[in-house]
Structure formats: structure tokens, C-alpha cells
Design a protein around this motif. Structure first.
Motif, PDB file in Angstrom:
ATOM      1  N   ILE A   1       1.005  21.997  64.467  1.00  0.00           N
ATOM      2  CA  ILE A   1       0.890  23.518  64.576  1.00  0.00           C
ATOM      3  C   ILE A   1      -0.417  23.676  65.643  1.00  0.00           C
ATOM      4  O   ILE A   1      -1.587  23.192  65.283  1.00  0.00           O
TER       5      ILE A   1
ATOM      6  N   TYR B   1      -1.243  29.857  64.768  1.00  0.00           N
ATOM      7  CA  TYR B   1      -2.278  30.777  63.948  1.00  0.00           C
ATOM      8  C   TYR B   1      -2.451  32.182  64.507  1.00  0.00           C
ATOM      9  O   TYR B   1      -2.491  33.006  63.828  1.00  0.00           O
TER      10      TYR B   1
ATOM     11  N   ILE C   1     -11.240  32.092  61.880  1.00  0.00           N
ATOM     12  CA  ILE C   1     -11.274  30.729  61.303  1.00  0.00           C
ATOM     13  C   ILE C   1     -10.224  29.607  62.127  1.00  0.00           C
ATOM     14  O   ILE C   1     -10.943  28.357  62.326  1.00  0.00           O
TER      15      ILE C   1
ATOM     16  N   TYR D   1     -11.964  26.335  63.608  1.00  0.00           N
ATOM     17  CA  TYR D   1     -11.187  24.885  63.590  1.00  0.00           C
ATOM     18  C   TYR D   1     -11.167  24.250  64.600  1.00  0.00           C
ATOM     19  O   TYR D   1     -11.265  23.039  64.814  1.00  0.00           O
TER      20      TYR D   1
ATOM     21  N   MET E   1       2.197  14.954  58.952  1.00  0.00           N
ATOM     22  CA  MET E   1       1.843  15.965  59.679  1.00  0.00           C
ATOM     23  C   MET E   1       3.151  17.092  59.507  1.00  0.00           C
ATOM     24  O   MET E   1       2.754  18.200  59.520  1.00  0.00           O
TER      25      MET E   1
ATOM     26  N   ILE F   1       2.233  19.396  56.554  1.00  0.00           N
ATOM     27  CA  ILE F   1       1.208  20.438  57.023  1.00  0.00           C
ATOM     28  C   ILE F   1       2.125  21.529  57.345  1.00  0.00           C
ATOM     29  O   ILE F   1       1.907  22.698  57.427  1.00  0.00           O
ATOM     30  N   GLN F   2       3.259  21.148  58.440  1.00  0.00           N
ATOM     31  CA  GLN F   2       3.891  22.039  59.100  1.00  0.00           C
ATOM     32  C   GLN F   2       4.947  23.056  58.019  1.00  0.00           C
ATOM     33  O   GLN F   2       4.867  24.177  58.404  1.00  0.00           O
TER      34      GLN F   2
ATOM     35  N   PHE G   1       2.596  25.298  56.319  1.00  0.00           N
ATOM     36  CA  PHE G   1       2.186  26.357  57.167  1.00  0.00           C
ATOM     37  C   PHE G   1       3.045  27.502  57.403  1.00  0.00           C
ATOM     38  O   PHE G   1       3.013  28.587  56.922  1.00  0.00           O
ATOM     39  N   TYR G   2       4.534  27.021  57.551  1.00  0.00           N
ATOM     40  CA  TYR G   2       5.486  27.942  57.798  1.00  0.00           C
ATOM     41  C   TYR G   2       6.009  28.608  56.216  1.00  0.00           C
ATOM     42  O   TYR G   2       6.127  29.930  56.387  1.00  0.00           O
TER      43      TYR G   2
ATOM     44  N   ILE H   1      -3.682  29.475  53.876  1.00  0.00           N
ATOM     45  CA  ILE H   1      -3.628  28.918  55.263  1.00  0.00           C
ATOM     46  C   ILE H   1      -5.034  28.751  55.776  1.00  0.00           C
ATOM     47  O   ILE H   1      -5.271  27.822  56.612  1.00  0.00           O
TER      48      ILE H   1
ATOM     49  N   LEU I   1      -5.638  25.187  55.007  1.00  0.00           N
ATOM     50  CA  LEU I   1      -5.101  24.199  55.987  1.00  0.00           C
ATOM     51  C   LEU I   1      -5.819  24.168  57.173  1.00  0.00           C
ATOM     52  O   LEU I   1      -5.969  23.153  57.994  1.00  0.00           O
ATOM     53  N   LEU I   2      -6.727  25.077  57.318  1.00  0.00           N
ATOM     54  CA  LEU I   2      -7.778  25.293  58.597  1.00  0.00           C
ATOM     55  C   LEU I   2      -9.084  24.714  58.237  1.00  0.00           C
ATOM     56  O   LEU I   2     -10.177  24.867  58.773  1.00  0.00           O
TER      57      LEU I   2
END
Lengths: 101, 205
Positions: free
Chosen positions: A2, A7, A48, A52, B1, B4-5, B8-9, B45, B48-49
Motif C-alpha cells: 500500500i 491513503y 498521519i 508514517y 504484506m 495488511i492489503q 486496508f481495502y 486505518i 495500520l499507519l
């Protein structure tokens, strides 16, 4: 993987939904306040994401202050809303245009 | 990975759908509930960051306090009667057009050509003993201590102003009047009464 642009585009979409909500809603002013919250959420997500990907905590601290200001804004906005309802009996967006006359 | 994708979606989809439902809901209480769902997805989200403190703050402060305040005002004002006939304005096509144009412009500017992985590479994950709140506190109490104090003053101003706005002084409330207290004379408070000191008709001296 990602990337930062994912984002950023996600928060741009949220921003535009909040913008469209301000345009199209006539129901009441509470919805307008909530649309402002949505726009601020998009801005915070941008901060954010940059914090990051650049490895700098200053962005997160900025979000902290934005949350503080937004909480103050909501409390005063709802107080004004209560006054408006007490004086005019309605919180429709049309009522505010009484000031024009 | 890949995990996490997927996260995110899923959370991004939830975020967009719930915010759309928020602006389209007729009932304001329902749109507050959709906004709560929006905040939860946004907090996921943010996690995730790796902004754990802010994500938890968003849920505690926003969902726990601000959204409850919204629901409280909606229930207190009893506005559902007045908004039943509410409908969208004539600005609906214009609003959708403006939003679509802004999204397209932003997607062009923010696309992967400018902000892709080759420009901003994925930072490596922090070790397991990394504490986000410690890092934030180190910054907040050293470099940003003056803005921090100003934020406290701002919250105080918000408290005072919102109480002052909705405070109703209708005269029925019992309150202290300092000027009346200061200007009082002794004869207002004490009444001297002359009484004959007789008991059963016999003079007592």
C-alpha cells in the motif's frame, strides 16, 4: 504493498463525500456539523499518512491539536444549535436565512 | 504484506460506504450511528499507519464523547418531527458534480506517479518494544509544550462559552446578589421590639 498515494486518495474521497454532504443536505444543521467532522477526519488521515511515510512524529502531534480544536468547535456549535431551536422551534437550514430580511 | 492489503481495502470500503450512508440517511440519529462506524473504520486505518495513540483517542474522545453529545442533542431537541419532510436541495446535481471533479483532480495529483512507492518507499516496521505514546509524549512535553497549554486554554474557553450560551437566566433561579449583601443595613435585618416584662399580670422587678 500500500503506497502513500492509496491513503491520500482514500482521504480525498472522504473529503469529497463530506463536501457533497454540505451541498445536498437541507435536513438540519446537525448533519452539516457532522460533514465538517468528516472533512476533518480526511485531513487527519492525510497528516498521519505523511507522518508514517516520512518517519516524523510532528504530523501526529498536529492531529492531536486538530482533535482538540474540533471538540471545542462541536461543543460550541451544538450550544448555538440548542439556542436556535429554543428561539425558532426548528433547526432547518432555511431558518438561518431569516437573517437576510 | 497481503494481509495488511486486505485489511486496508476492507476498512477503506467500510469507510467510504458508511460515510456515504451518513450523508444520505434521512434520520439524523441514523446518520450519527453511521458516523460512528466511519470513525471506527478510520481508527483501524490509523492503526495500520502505526498511530495507535491517535486511533484510540479517536474512539475514546470522538465516539465516546462527541458522538454521544450529538445523539444527546438530537434526542433532547426532538427534531425528528421537523425533519420528516426534509429532502435534498436542488443543489444535488451541482454538489455531486463538484465532488466528482474534486476527486478526479485529486486522483490525478495524488496518483502513484507522484506519491507512489518509488517516491515514498514503505518504512520498515518498528520493533515490538516501540511505544508510540512515549514518542508522542517526548515531543509533546518538550518541543510542543506551549501549544499544549494553549490547547488546554482553548478547551476552557469552549466550556465557558457553551455554558454561557445555553444558560437561561429567567429570574426564578436562586442566586447570590453581592451588592445587596454589601449594602444591607442593620435595621433591615434586626427588628427591636419593646415588650412589657410582665408575667401573669404581676410586675416582675
Amino acid at each position: 504493498m500500500i503506497s502513500l498515494s492509496d491513503y491520500l486518495i482514500l482521504s480525498a474521497i472522504i473529503f469529497c463525500i463530506g463536501l457533497a454532504g454540505i451541498f445536498i443536505n437541507r435536513a438540519n444543521i446537525i448533519i452539516l456539523l457532522m460533514c465538517i467532522e468528516l472533512i476533518l477526519l480526511a485531513v487527519n488521515t492525510n497528516f498521519i499518512a505523511f507522518s508514517y511515510f516520512l518517519g516524523d512524529e510532528a504530523g501526529q502531534i498536529f492531529v492531536f491539536f486538530i482533535l482538540t480544536v474540533a471538540a471545542a468547535e462541536v461543543s460550541i456549535g451544538l450550544a448555538i444549535l440548542t439556542l436556535l431551536f429554543r428561539n425558532s422551534g426548528s433547526i432547518s437550514v432555511d431558518v438561518i436565512s431569516n437573517l437576510k430580511r | 504484506m497481503l494481509f495488511i492489503q486486505i485489511l486496508f481495502y476492507v476498512f477503506g470500503f467500510l469507510l467510504i460506504v458508511s460515510s456515504l450512508a451518513m450523508i444520505l440517511a434521512r434520520n439524523s440519529a441514523k446518520s450519527v450511528l453511521f458516523l460512528i462506524l466511519t470513525f471506527f473504520s478510520a481508527a483501524s486505518i490509523w492503526i495500520l499507519l502505526e498511530a495507535e495513540f491517535l486511533a484510540i483517542t479517536l474512539i475514546l474522545v470522538y465516539v465516546g464523547a462527541v458522538m454521544v453529545l450529538f445523539l444527546f442533542v438530537i434526542k433532547m431537541l426532538d427534531i425528528d418531527k421537523s425533519t420528516l419532510k426534509a429532502k435534498f436541495t436542488g443543489y444535488l446535481p451541482l454538489g455531486v458534480a463538484v465532488a466528482a471533479i474534486v476527486i478526479i483532480e485529486m486522483a490525478l495529483v495524488l496518483g502513484s506517479k507522484q506519491f507512489g512507492l518509488h517516491k515514498f518507499s514503505l518504512p520498515e516496521r518498528h520493533p515490538s518494544d516501540y511505544s508510540n505514546i512515549t514518542e508522542l509524549a517526548m515531543q509533546l512535553y518538550t518541543s510542543y509544550v506551549y501549544p499544549f497549554e494553549l490547547a488546554a486554554v482553548l478547551l476552557l474557553i469552549a466550556i465557558i462559552s457553551s455554558i454561557t450560551l445555553v444558560h437561561r437566566s429567567d429570574g426564578k433561579r436562586k442566586s447570590q446578589s453581592v451588592s445587596a449583601q454589601v449594602n444591607v443595613k442593620a435595621k433591615d435585618r434586626i427588628r427591636v421590639v419593646k415588650i412589657d416584662s410582665k408575667i401573669n399580670g404581676v410586675k416582675n422587678d
